[in-house]
Design an enzyme around this catalytic site. Structure first.
Site, PDB file in Angstrom:
ATOM      1  N   GLU A 145       0.805  -1.218  -0.036  1.00  0.00           N
ATOM      2  CA  GLU A 145       0.046   0.111  -0.039  1.00  0.00           C
ATOM      3  C   GLU A 145       0.978   1.127  -0.008  1.00  0.00           C
ATOM      4  OE1 GLU A 145      -3.390   2.243   2.839  1.00  0.00           O
ATOM      5  OE2 GLU A 145      -3.121   0.166   2.909  1.00  0.00           O
ATOM      6  N   ARG A 146       2.067   1.131   0.656  1.00  0.00           N
ATOM      7  CA  ARG A 146       2.832   2.285   0.747  1.00  0.00           C
ATOM      8  C   ARG A 146       3.415   2.709  -0.815  1.00  0.00           C
ATOM      9  NH1 ARG A 146       8.539   3.745   2.375  1.00  0.00           N
ATOM     10  NH2 ARG A 146       9.054   1.520   2.374  1.00  0.00           N
TER      11      ARG A 146
END
Length: 298
Positions: A94-95
């Site tokens: 997700e980062r």
């Protein structure tokens, strides 16, 4: 193409395969043998059970600058979104997805996997732990989800994730602290060691402020917490400790077990040894039946 599992696996089985997915490639080289594909960035959605909650602007911008120069070197792991067949849910990465938006990419590389809910959370935790990305509270919350949402034990988690059972137990005890102290740990105002020392204190929030204001060490915090439970003797000016002489970890473990079993649990551990006994008190025959059911599943 989605890679189907031949059979449902339990936690920790096939873990090496998961580790291969979440471990960055040496030298930034892409492994084209893993069937990666490019997906429009708007078709990806974050995992609602993602254990990581804090994404700092500075870290995202730093990663975005790297992506602008080198691209996304490690594909995201995704699965078909169970809530929308036109989208993919991010399992790990997700980062990178957030940073790719800052870098204004239109599509990013992904590996599509057919993971169930347990495996999604497992992979998300593995990814973050391998990169030391989770703070202590996030890591503890991830373990709690695996245990209470999916029914796994501390022993199974420890074996699967390469952690000691005591490490997992000690982190999960932090979740018994008030939210304000958990926020201090998440924001690095307090270390996990400082917070652990406050678990059994009657006034942890007040003590936490003192610890931060005075910059106390963990040992000093432990002494402060122990002093917080002393009262004057009925006849005399000196002070005595209230309650038992059990250490904080033992009392916290008693509390954890009591909360899970919904019965009073007492641990009598011989100091300096490896043995002891656990006593579970029940009030009704129904509670005894429930305890037998739990033990028979262990």
């Amino acid at each position: 193409m989605v890679q189907k599992k031949e059979q449902r696996r339990g936690l920790g089985r096939g873990l090496s395969a998961l580790m291969a997915d979440v471990t960055p490639d040496d030298g930034g080289a892409k492994d084209n043998t893993r069937s990666e594909m490019f997906v429009p960035i708007e078709k990806l959605v974050p995992n609602p059970d993602q254990p990581r909650r804090v994404f700092t602007d500075a870290q995202l911008e730093e990663l975005a600058n790297s992506i602008r120069t080198k691209g996304v070197l490690q594909p995201l792991i995704v699965r078909p979104n169970p809530r929308d067949t036109q989208q993919y849910e991010i399992v790990a990465g997700e980062r990178r997805w957030r940073a790719s938006q800052l870098a204004q990419l239109h599509e990013i590389p992904v590996l599509v996997r057919d993971f169930d809910d347990v495996e999604v959370l497992e992979v998300a935790i593995i990814e973050n732990i391998q990169r030391a990305d989770l703070n202590a509270i996030e890591e503890a919350a991830g373990y709690k989800q695996l245990m209470f949402k999916f029914g796994h034990t501390q022993e199974k988690l420890a074996e699967a994730l390469g952690k000691s059972r005591s490490h997992i137990a000690n982190l999960m005890r932090l979740l018994n602290l008030p939210d304000s102290i958990q926020d201090m740990v998440s924001n690095n105002a307090l270390s996990a060691g400082h917070a652990r020392a406050l678990i059994t204190a009657p006034n942890p929030e007040e003590l936490a402020k003192t610890v931060v204001a005075k910059g106390l060490s963990v040992r000093e915090t432990e002494k402060l917490a122990k002093g917080a439970v002393t009262v004057p003797k009925p006849k005399g000016g000196s002070q005595v400790q209230t309650g038992s002489t059990k250490d904080a970890d033992t009392k916290a473990l008693e509390g954890d077990l009591s909360a899970v079993l919904k019965m009073k649990v007492s641990i009598d551990h011989k100091a300096g040894g490896e043995s002891g006994k656990v006593t579970i008190a029940y009030d009704t025959l129904e509670e005894l039946d429930a305890l037998c059911a739990v033990l028979s599943k262990a």
